[in-house]
Design a protein around this motif. Structure first.
Motif, PDB file in Angstrom:
ATOM      1  N   PRO A   1       2.481  -7.373  -6.959  1.00 31.15           N
ATOM      2  CA  PRO A   1       1.480  -6.833  -6.006  1.00 31.15           C
ATOM      3  C   PRO A   1       0.920  -7.690  -5.136  1.00 31.15           C
ATOM      4  CG  PRO A   1       0.654  -6.910  -8.315  1.00 31.15           C
ATOM      5  CD  PRO A   1       2.135  -7.339  -8.242  1.00 31.15           C
ATOM      6  N   ARG A   2       0.583  -7.318  -3.973  1.00 35.05           N
ATOM      7  CA  ARG A   2      -0.091  -8.258  -2.912  1.00 35.05           C
ATOM      8  C   ARG A   2      -1.481  -8.032  -2.765  1.00 35.05           C
ATOM      9  NH1 ARG A   2       0.597  -7.519   2.728  1.00 35.05           N
ATOM     10  NH2 ARG A   2      -0.959  -9.250   3.565  1.00 35.05           N
ATOM     11  N   ILE A   3      -2.447  -8.670  -3.002  1.00 31.41           N
ATOM     12  CA  ILE A   3      -3.861  -8.520  -2.801  1.00 31.41           C
ATOM     13  C   ILE A   3      -3.999  -9.001  -1.073  1.00 31.41           C
ATOM     14  CG2 ILE A   3      -6.092  -9.070  -3.579  1.00 31.41           C
ATOM     15  CD1 ILE A   3      -4.743  -9.965  -6.285  1.00 31.41           C
ATOM     16  N   PRO A   4      -4.852  -7.994  -0.438  1.00 30.21           N
ATOM     17  CA  PRO A   4      -5.064  -8.190   0.906  1.00 30.21           C
ATOM     18  C   PRO A   4      -5.970  -9.031   1.167  1.00 30.21           C
ATOM     19  CG  PRO A   4      -5.665  -5.849   0.055  1.00 30.21           C
ATOM     20  CD  PRO A   4      -5.012  -6.575  -1.099  1.00 30.21           C
TER      21      PRO A   4
ATOM     22  N   GLU B   1      -1.438 -15.971   0.927  1.00 32.64           N
ATOM     23  CA  GLU B   1      -0.277 -16.361   0.315  1.00 32.64           C
ATOM     24  C   GLU B   1      -0.322 -17.754   0.019  1.00 32.64           C
ATOM     25  OE1 GLU B   1       2.544 -13.911   0.314  1.00 32.64           O
ATOM     26  OE2 GLU B   1       1.621 -12.225   0.761  1.00 32.64           O
ATOM     27  N   ALA B   2       0.215 -18.094  -1.147  1.00 33.64           N
ATOM     28  CA  ALA B   2       0.422 -19.297  -1.355  1.00 33.64           C
ATOM     29  C   ALA B   2       1.869 -19.987  -1.355  1.00 33.64           C
ATOM     30  CB  ALA B   2       0.277 -19.672  -3.049  1.00 33.64           C
TER      31      ALA B   2
END
Length: 104
Positions: free
Chosen positions: A96-99, A103-104
């Protein structure tokens, strides 16, 4: 299990010793049977042997039943593991990508 083996040995020795004592001390004690009179010591040994035989058959039947149940449970576990693996292959999980996070 080791304790049970020792108890079986001790019980067998006691029954055998008591039968020998009866045979030597009171040889005239006979039991009427359909096969003719049997000495009491022989009847005691025959009853003990019959009990051992029946308990051995009971233990054998119990172990066979337990073996069959174990095989059934292992078959069910294998089937469930295959089902889980099929579900894992069919469904690719996305991270899941948290908006609001970079991004690391």
């Amino acid at each position: 299990m080791n304790l049970l083996h020792w108890l079986l040995l001790l019980t067998s020795l006691l029954v055998g010793g008591f039968a020998l004592y009866l045979h030597l001390a009171l040889p005239f004690l006979d039991l009427p049977t359909p096969f003719g009179p049997w000495p009491l010591s022989l009847a005691l040994l025959a009853a003990y042997a019959l009990g051992l035989l029946l308990s051995g058959l009971y233990a054998l039947a119990f172990s066979l039943k337990a073996y069959g149940e174990k095989r059934g449970l292992l078959r069910e576990i294998r089937r469930l593991q295959e089902e889980v693996n099929a579900l894992k292959r069919a469904r690719i999980e996305e991270i899941p990508r948290i908006p609001d996070r970079d991004e690391a």
